[in-house]
Scaffold this motif. Sequence first.
Motif, PDB file in Angstrom:
ATOM      1  N   LYS A  14      50.678  33.994  17.000  1.00  0.00           N
ATOM      2  CA  LYS A  14      51.492  34.759  16.050  1.00  0.00           C
ATOM      3  C   LYS A  14      50.814  36.097  15.787  1.00  0.00           C
ATOM      4  O   LYS A  14      49.630  36.145  15.477  1.00  0.00           O
ATOM      5  CB  LYS A  14      51.648  33.973  14.748  1.00  0.00           C
ATOM      6  CG  LYS A  14      52.440  34.701  13.675  1.00  0.00           C
ATOM      7  CD  LYS A  14      52.761  33.828  12.467  1.00  0.00           C
ATOM      8  CE  LYS A  14      51.571  33.369  11.710  1.00  0.00           C
ATOM      9  NZ  LYS A  14      51.882  32.759  10.411  1.00  0.00           N
ATOM     10  N   ILE A  15      51.587  37.155  15.924  1.00  0.00           N
ATOM     11  CA  ILE A  15      51.119  38.497  15.603  1.00  0.00           C
ATOM     12  C   ILE A  15      51.748  38.856  14.262  1.00  0.00           C
ATOM     13  O   ILE A  15      52.970  38.995  14.166  1.00  0.00           O
ATOM     14  CB  ILE A  15      51.516  39.508  16.689  1.00  0.00           C
ATOM     15  CG1 ILE A  15      50.914  39.075  18.033  1.00  0.00           C
ATOM     16  CG2 ILE A  15      51.076  40.918  16.303  1.00  0.00           C
ATOM     17  CD1 ILE A  15      51.507  39.774  19.230  1.00  0.00           C
ATOM     18  N   GLU A  16      50.900  38.937  13.230  1.00  0.00           N
ATOM     19  CA  GLU A  16      51.412  39.223  11.890  1.00  0.00           C
ATOM     20  C   GLU A  16      51.504  40.720  11.668  1.00  0.00           C
ATOM     21  O   GLU A  16      50.623  41.473  12.068  1.00  0.00           O
ATOM     22  CB  GLU A  16      50.515  38.572  10.844  1.00  0.00           C
ATOM     23  CG  GLU A  16      50.530  37.045  10.952  1.00  0.00           C
ATOM     24  CD  GLU A  16      49.804  36.362   9.828  1.00  0.00           C
ATOM     25  OE1 GLU A  16      50.105  36.676   8.658  1.00  0.00           O
ATOM     26  OE2 GLU A  16      48.935  35.529  10.119  1.00  0.00           O
ATOM     27  N   ASP A  17      52.581  41.116  11.034  1.00  0.00           N
ATOM     28  CA  ASP A  17      52.843  42.531  10.774  1.00  0.00           C
ATOM     29  C   ASP A  17      53.663  42.608   9.498  1.00  0.00           C
ATOM     30  O   ASP A  17      54.549  41.774   9.280  1.00  0.00           O
ATOM     31  CB  ASP A  17      53.629  43.117  11.962  1.00  0.00           C
ATOM     32  CG  ASP A  17      53.786  44.625  11.888  1.00  0.00           C
ATOM     33  OD1 ASP A  17      54.471  45.107  10.953  1.00  0.00           O
ATOM     34  OD2 ASP A  17      53.254  45.318  12.768  1.00  0.00           O
ATOM     35  N   GLY A  20      57.320  42.219   9.893  1.00  0.00           N
ATOM     36  CA  GLY A  20      57.829  40.955  10.416  1.00  0.00           C
ATOM     37  C   GLY A  20      56.894  40.427  11.489  1.00  0.00           C
ATOM     38  O   GLY A  20      56.229  41.194  12.178  1.00  0.00           O
ATOM     39  N   ASN A  21      56.835  39.119  11.603  1.00  0.00           N
ATOM     40  CA  ASN A  21      55.919  38.487  12.549  1.00  0.00           C
ATOM     41  C   ASN A  21      56.558  38.356  13.928  1.00  0.00           C
ATOM     42  O   ASN A  21      57.783  38.335  14.061  1.00  0.00           O
ATOM     43  CB  ASN A  21      55.507  37.108  12.040  1.00  0.00           C
ATOM     44  CG  ASN A  21      54.755  37.191  10.740  1.00  0.00           C
ATOM     45  OD1 ASN A  21      54.070  38.170  10.470  1.00  0.00           O
ATOM     46  ND2 ASN A  21      54.877  36.167   9.923  1.00  0.00           N
ATOM     47  N   LEU A  22      55.705  38.219  14.939  1.00  0.00           N
ATOM     48  CA  LEU A  22      56.134  38.075  16.321  1.00  0.00           C
ATOM     49  C   LEU A  22      55.342  36.945  16.956  1.00  0.00           C
ATOM     50  O   LEU A  22      54.114  36.892  16.823  1.00  0.00           O
ATOM     51  CB  LEU A  22      55.865  39.386  17.088  1.00  0.00           C
ATOM     52  CG  LEU A  22      56.098  39.354  18.589  1.00  0.00           C
ATOM     53  CD1 LEU A  22      57.589  39.465  18.873  1.00  0.00           C
ATOM     54  CD2 LEU A  22      55.334  40.490  19.262  1.00  0.00           C
ATOM     55  N   SER A  23      56.036  36.023  17.612  1.00  0.00           N
ATOM     56  CA  SER A  23      55.367  34.962  18.366  1.00  0.00           C
ATOM     57  C   SER A  23      55.832  35.023  19.806  1.00  0.00           C
ATOM     58  O   SER A  23      56.993  35.336  20.077  1.00  0.00           O
ATOM     59  CB  SER A  23      55.680  33.583  17.770  1.00  0.00           C
ATOM     60  OG  SER A  23      55.023  33.424  16.537  1.00  0.00           O
ATOM     61  N   PHE A  87      56.221  29.087  14.575  1.00  0.00           N
ATOM     62  CA  PHE A  87      55.018  29.335  15.358  1.00  0.00           C
ATOM     63  C   PHE A  87      54.318  28.035  15.754  1.00  0.00           C
ATOM     64  O   PHE A  87      53.144  28.018  16.107  1.00  0.00           O
ATOM     65  CB  PHE A  87      54.039  30.251  14.591  1.00  0.00           C
ATOM     66  CG  PHE A  87      53.628  29.706  13.257  1.00  0.00           C
ATOM     67  CD1 PHE A  87      52.558  28.842  13.135  1.00  0.00           C
ATOM     68  CD2 PHE A  87      54.332  30.055  12.114  1.00  0.00           C
ATOM     69  CE1 PHE A  87      52.182  28.329  11.903  1.00  0.00           C
ATOM     70  CE2 PHE A  87      53.964  29.556  10.872  1.00  0.00           C
ATOM     71  CZ  PHE A  87      52.894  28.687  10.774  1.00  0.00           C
TER      72      PHE A  87
END
Length: 134
Positions: A14-17, A20-23, A87
Motif C-alpha cells: 500500500k502506498i499511502e498518500d 488517497g491510497n494506492l495498492s 490491501f
Amino acid sequence: MSIIQNCKTIIIPKIEDPRGNLSVIENEVIPFDIKRVYYLYDVPAGAERGGHSHKFQHEFLVALSGSFNVILDDGRSRKEVTLNKPFEGLLITNGIWRELKDFSSGSVCLVIASDIFDEEDYIRDYEDFKKGTI
C-alpha cells in the motif's frame, strides 16, 4: 492433497498518500501468474457465491469495497475468513471448497485467477468433492 493451511491472507503493498491510497497486485505479491481477473458486485442480501472447488486453479480474493466471509473446506476441516480491507487478499489453493457469504451492501469482491475459465476444472457438487478428499 490440499489443506486449509495452504490458504492464507497476504498483505498487498500500500502506498499511502493524503490524496488517497494506492495498492498494486503484481506477480511478486501472489504466488502464481495472473491469467484471469473478474469481480462480484451487487450481490443481493442473503445471497451466497462460490460453492465449488477447483482441481488445478488457484485464486486470490480481495474485498475492494465492503466485506464478505469466505468459508474454506479441505474435506477434513473448515475455516471462516472475513475479508474487509482492500490491501489484504486471501490466497485459495486448488482442492479447497469455498463459499462466499454475508456480503455487505455495496461490497465488491475481486478475484484473480491462475487460469482462464475451464468448466472441467470445477467440482460443483460437495459430495463429489468430499469423495475426492478421502
